[in-house]
Design a protein around this motif. Structure first.
Motif, PDB file in Angstrom:
ATOM      1  N   HIS A 391      26.273  43.700  16.777  1.00 19.43           N
ATOM      2  CA  HIS A 391      27.117  43.023  15.778  1.00 19.43           C
ATOM      3  C   HIS A 391      26.572  41.639  15.407  1.00 19.43           C
ATOM      4  CE1 HIS A 391      28.559  41.418  19.587  1.00 19.43           C
ATOM      5  NE2 HIS A 391      29.257  40.496  18.952  1.00 19.43           N
ATOM      6  N   LEU A 392      25.473  41.225  16.069  1.00 12.87           N
ATOM      7  CA  LEU A 392      24.795  39.978  15.698  1.00 12.87           C
ATOM      8  C   LEU A 392      23.498  40.254  14.936  1.00 12.87           C
ATOM      9  CD1 LEU A 392      25.257  37.816  18.936  1.00 12.87           C
ATOM     10  CD2 LEU A 392      26.786  38.053  16.964  1.00 12.87           C
ATOM     11  N   THR A 393      23.342  41.473  14.435  1.00 15.74           N
ATOM     12  CA  THR A 393      22.134  41.826  13.671  1.00 15.74           C
ATOM     13  C   THR A 393      22.462  42.418  12.304  1.00 15.74           C
ATOM     14  OG1 THR A 393      22.038  44.099  14.530  1.00 15.74           O
ATOM     15  CG2 THR A 393      20.944  42.397  15.842  1.00 15.74           C
ATOM     16  N   THR A 394      23.713  42.477  11.945  1.00 20.01           N
ATOM     17  CA  THR A 394      24.108  43.209  10.738  1.00 20.01           C
ATOM     18  C   THR A 394      24.230  42.304   9.515  1.00 20.01           C
ATOM     19  OG1 THR A 394      26.488  42.940  11.154  1.00 20.01           O
ATOM     20  CG2 THR A 394      25.388  44.835  12.175  1.00 20.01           C
ATOM     21  N   ARG A 395      24.224  42.953   8.356  1.00 18.59           N
ATOM     22  CA  ARG A 395      24.379  42.214   7.097  1.00 18.59           C
ATOM     23  C   ARG A 395      25.682  41.422   7.074  1.00 18.59           C
ATOM     24  NH1 ARG A 395      23.822  46.139   2.383  1.00 18.59           N
ATOM     25  NH2 ARG A 395      25.736  46.954   3.308  1.00 18.59           N
ATOM     26  N   GLU A 396      26.743  42.022   7.603  1.00 17.35           N
ATOM     27  CA  GLU A 396      28.031  41.338   7.611  1.00 17.35           C
ATOM     28  C   GLU A 396      27.971  40.067   8.456  1.00 17.35           C
ATOM     29  OE1 GLU A 396      28.847  45.725   6.882  1.00 17.35           O
ATOM     30  OE2 GLU A 396      27.475  44.524   8.112  1.00 17.35           O
ATOM     31  N   PHE A 397      27.294  40.139   9.605  1.00 19.98           N
ATOM     32  CA  PHE A 397      27.175  38.949  10.443  1.00 19.98           C
ATOM     33  C   PHE A 397      26.337  37.879   9.767  1.00 19.98           C
ATOM     34  CE2 PHE A 397      24.501  36.691  13.638  1.00 19.98           C
ATOM     35  CZ  PHE A 397      25.487  35.858  14.143  1.00 19.98           C
ATOM     36  N   PHE A 398      25.237  38.274   9.150  1.00 20.60           N
ATOM     37  CA  PHE A 398      24.378  37.285   8.499  1.00 20.60           C
ATOM     38  C   PHE A 398      25.071  36.633   7.307  1.00 20.60           C
ATOM     39  CE2 PHE A 398      20.687  39.906  10.308  1.00 20.60           C
ATOM     40  CZ  PHE A 398      20.620  39.112  11.442  1.00 20.60           C
ATOM     41  N   ASN A 399      25.975  37.349   6.673  1.00 20.78           N
ATOM     42  CA  ASN A 399      26.790  36.724   5.616  1.00 20.78           C
ATOM     43  C   ASN A 399      27.694  35.646   6.206  1.00 20.78           C
ATOM     44  OD1 ASN A 399      26.212  37.802   2.973  1.00 20.78           O
ATOM     45  ND2 ASN A 399      26.976  39.781   3.692  1.00 20.78           N
ATOM     46  N   VAL A 400      28.214  35.901   7.413  1.00 18.27           N
ATOM     47  CA  VAL A 400      29.039  34.899   8.082  1.00 18.27           C
ATOM     48  C   VAL A 400      28.203  33.680   8.441  1.00 18.27           C
ATOM     49  CG1 VAL A 400      30.454  34.420  10.118  1.00 18.27           C
ATOM     50  CG2 VAL A 400      30.647  36.632   8.975  1.00 18.27           C
ATOM     51  N   THR A 401      26.988  33.887   8.960  1.00 19.57           N
ATOM     52  CA  THR A 401      26.126  32.743   9.309  1.00 19.57           C
ATOM     53  C   THR A 401      25.792  31.923   8.066  1.00 19.57           C
ATOM     54  OG1 THR A 401      24.056  34.009   9.061  1.00 19.57           O
ATOM     55  CG2 THR A 401      25.112  33.998  11.235  1.00 19.57           C
ATOM     56  N   LYS A 402      25.529  32.604   6.974  1.00 17.38           N
ATOM     57  CA  LYS A 402      25.185  31.919   5.720  1.00 17.38           C
ATOM     58  C   LYS A 402      26.326  31.015   5.269  1.00 17.38           C
ATOM     59  CE  LYS A 402      23.815  32.952   0.944  1.00 17.38           C
ATOM     60  NZ  LYS A 402      23.529  34.057  -0.011  1.00 17.38           N
ATOM     61  N   SER A 403      27.543  31.484   5.435  1.00 16.45           N
ATOM     62  CA  SER A 403      28.700  30.690   5.009  1.00 16.45           C
ATOM     63  C   SER A 403      28.930  29.473   5.896  1.00 16.45           C
ATOM     64  CB  SER A 403      29.961  31.562   4.988  1.00 16.45           C
ATOM     65  OG  SER A 403      30.334  31.939   6.304  1.00 16.45           O
ATOM     66  N   HIS A 404      28.262  29.422   7.065  1.00 14.43           N
ATOM     67  CA  HIS A 404      28.430  28.292   7.978  1.00 14.43           C
ATOM     68  C   HIS A 404      27.187  27.403   8.053  1.00 14.43           C
ATOM     69  CE1 HIS A 404      31.922  30.627   9.319  1.00 14.43           C
ATOM     70  NE2 HIS A 404      32.375  29.503   9.827  1.00 14.43           N
ATOM     71  N   LEU A 405      26.262  27.597   7.133  1.00 11.73           N
ATOM     72  CA  LEU A 405      25.095  26.716   7.046  1.00 11.73           C
ATOM     73  C   LEU A 405      25.252  25.738   5.898  1.00 11.73           C
ATOM     74  CD1 LEU A 405      22.105  29.173   7.674  1.00 11.73           C
ATOM     75  CD2 LEU A 405      22.887  27.335   9.186  1.00 11.73           C
ATOM     76  N   LYS A 406      24.708  24.533   6.102  1.00 12.63           N
ATOM     77  CA  LYS A 406      24.696  23.554   5.018  1.00 12.63           C
ATOM     78  C   LYS A 406      23.692  23.988   3.946  1.00 12.63           C
ATOM     79  CE  LYS A 406      26.048  19.768   8.090  1.00 12.63           C
ATOM     80  NZ  LYS A 406      25.698  18.428   8.642  1.00 12.63           N
ATOM     81  N   GLU A 407      23.604  23.219   2.887  1.00 19.08           N
ATOM     82  CA  GLU A 407      22.805  23.611   1.725  1.00 19.08           C
ATOM     83  C   GLU A 407      21.370  23.983   2.092  1.00 19.08           C
ATOM     84  OE1 GLU A 407      21.341  21.802  -2.615  1.00 19.08           O
ATOM     85  OE2 GLU A 407      22.689  20.642  -1.322  1.00 19.08           O
ATOM     86  N   LYS A 408      20.750  23.205   2.965  1.00 15.00           N
ATOM     87  CA  LYS A 408      19.378  23.486   3.374  1.00 15.00           C
ATOM     88  C   LYS A 408      19.303  23.870   4.862  1.00 15.00           C
ATOM     89  CE  LYS A 408      17.211  20.604  -0.153  1.00 15.00           C
ATOM     90  NZ  LYS A 408      16.220  19.534  -0.447  1.00 15.00           N
ATOM     91  N   GLY A 409      20.363  24.497   5.326  1.00 13.81           N
ATOM     92  CA  GLY A 409      20.438  24.884   6.730  1.00 13.81           C
ATOM     93  C   GLY A 409      19.516  26.038   7.062  1.00 13.81           C
TER      94      GLY A 409
END
Length: 519
Positions: A391-409
């Protein structure tokens, strides 16, 4: 007159004896149900330090238990027709109790022999299956006979046979439910795996002795698991050179090993190294070091918010604090699912002295609830030693990580792969590519660690290398840049999703490829 009174007394006692026997048989099937599930859960914990706890090992455990129960039901039904009496059933319980008592002792012997005669992969998969067959199959097989015997003994009227069978199986299942929750939430976490097995044996031997109470000598059999408990009480679960700490947590088996002045955190079978602590060096000559150059990709002299998913013993956080705490404002959130790992690291590593915020949680669950955005988000979480949690390798998880990164994170992940052609590696890369504008890959160390970076911004390698002003980190920056490539979309590799992410299967394939490459 006396003869009539004796017959009358006998008739009055008959229903009472019949009722007592029924109650006793209900208790026996309940106890057998408790023991079966306690043994099954204990098997997973007993095997984990040597064979891991992957889906394949669990498949061996569950499959063996079901085979044993099925054969026990079948053969038990046949034997019950031939010997429909309580005494015969009690002898079967005695055999099950004695075999259960011997499991921890025989398992120690088995692992020593298996480690010598099996190769790595055979040891993990075939070795765990053979352990289940040799040690767990026969006691569970005998316990599978209990319900058919109890049904055959209790059925005196065919009109109520369905009710009798249903109620006995209900009691057996109720016992399994109690055994599951009791073992998972109380016995194994707070008492121990071997102790849970001995308690199961004690229950079986107590019931068998009670059923044969006309022969009090059988009560002495209760001493078998008690004596074995004290015989094996002081033994390490898994003895290795340099062992200074071991503990079973609700999640895994934890060991701290000291090699010279260096401390290593290992879990379960120990094939994967989870964290390193060297009091005399910040860098540990492992892939952990490479995360230290990430702050140089974007304004290294500005404050940084960092999230570590899978902090382990705090190797990465220690390096960030050592290299950047004196020059910038550094805020580190560290997520770890296993409080047992944190406790061990605080005792033997320097985690207790690190000014970071530690959160006991699953990494994805933490992100789902978090509101903060980060400059750097590092995922270094491995479950069952060498497997990235799916569950830490899926598209859904990476969408969550993207939403928690700053502009140039930047998102950073370590992936173990045998080669650049690895299906596991490429599917993770393509899954990231389906979410992030830019995905990068860099081979590290011995060739089976790969640093994967993802960002919405284009990463400037040249700028990063020029920004590294710490001489200690310049060789690390050179290693990261060497072989660095930006990933392009490739339809040959399907994206991993919450619905379908066979990460464990792909990881097992990596082990095959690694061993083939090594040979």
């Amino acid at each position: 007159m006396k003869k009539k009174n004796a017959l009358k007394s006998k008739k009055e006692k008959a229903p009472q004896n019949k009722k007592a026997r029924r109650i006793f048989l209900y208790l026996v099937v309940f106890g057998a149900g408790v023991s079966v599930l306690a043994i099954e859960l204990a098997a997973s914990r007993l095997l984990a330090p040597y064979f891991g706890s992957s889906i394949f090992v669990w498949g061996n455990i569950i499959g063996t238990i079901l085979i044993a129960l099925s054969l026990g039901y079948w053969i038990g039904g046949k034997l019950a027709d031939q010997h429909p009496n309580v005494e015969y059933l009690m002898y079967l319980l005695i055999a099950a109790g004695i075999l259960t008592s011997l499991i921890p002792l025989l398992f120690q012997l088995y692992t020593k022999l298996a480690a010598v005669n099996f190769s790595f992969l055979t040891f993990l998969i075939a070795g765990s299956f053979l352990a289940m067959i040799l040690l767990f199959f026969f006691p569970v097989f005998l316990l599978g006979m209990v319900s058919p015997f109890a049904i055959r003994i209790m059925i005196s009227d065919l009109k109520s046979s369905g009710k009798t069978a249903g109620s006995l199986y209900a009691f057996s299942t109720l016992g399994s439910i109690v055994g599951t929750f009791l073992s998972a939430f109380i016995l194994i976490p707070f008492w121990g795996t071997k102790e849970t097995i001995y308690l199961s044996a004690l229950i079986l031997l107590f019931f068998s002795a009670w059923g044969l109470k006309k022969k009090p000598v059988f009560f002495l059999l209760i001493l078998i698991p008690i004596v074995l408990y004290f015989v094996t009480k002081g033994d390490n679960i898994k003895s290795v050179a340099g062992l200074i700490y071991e503990k079973e947590s609700p999640y895994q088996f934890i060991q701290i090993i000291k090699k010279d002045k260096r401390y290593e955190l290992r879990v379960n079978d120990g094939w994967g190294l989870q964290s390193i602590y060297d009091p005399n060096s910040i860098l540990v000559n492992s892939y952990y070091d490479d995360y230290s150059v990430l702050p140089y990709f974007e304004h290294p002299n500005r404050a940084k918010d960092v999230l570590l998913i899978g902090v382990g013993g705090g190797t990465i956080s220690r390096q960030y604090l050592a290299f950047f705490q004196d020059r910038i404002s550094l805020n580190i959130d560290a997520v770890e699912i296993d409080p047992g790992v944190i406790k061990a690291a605080q005792q033997y590593f320097d985690l207790a002295q690190q000014p970071i915020s530690i959160h006991i949680s699953d990494g994805r669950a933490f992100l789902e609830k978090a509101n903060q955005r980060y400059d750097i988000l590092i995922v270094d979480a491995y479950s069952q030693q060498i497997y990235i949690p799916f569950h830490l390798t899926t598209r859904e998880f990476f969408n969550v990580t993207k939403s928690h990164l700053k502009e140039k994170g930047i998102l950073a992940i370590n992936v173990n792969a045998a080669s650049r052609d690895s299906e596991l590696l490429n599917r993770i890369l393509q899954t990231l590519k389906s979410v992030y504008a830019h995905v990068y890959l860099s081979p590290l160390g011995e060739g089976y660690n790969w640093l994967v970076l993802a960002s919405e911004s284009n990463l400037d390698l040249g700028g990063m290398k020029q920004s590294v002003d710490n001489p200690i980190l310049q060789p690390v920056a050179n290693e990261v840049i060497s072989g660095f490539e930006e990933i392009k979309a490739d339809s040959r590799y399907p994206v991993l999703t919450d619905n379908k992410a066979p990460v464990e299967l792909l990881t097992e394939k990596e082990i095959f490829d690694y061993l083939f490459k090594k040979s």
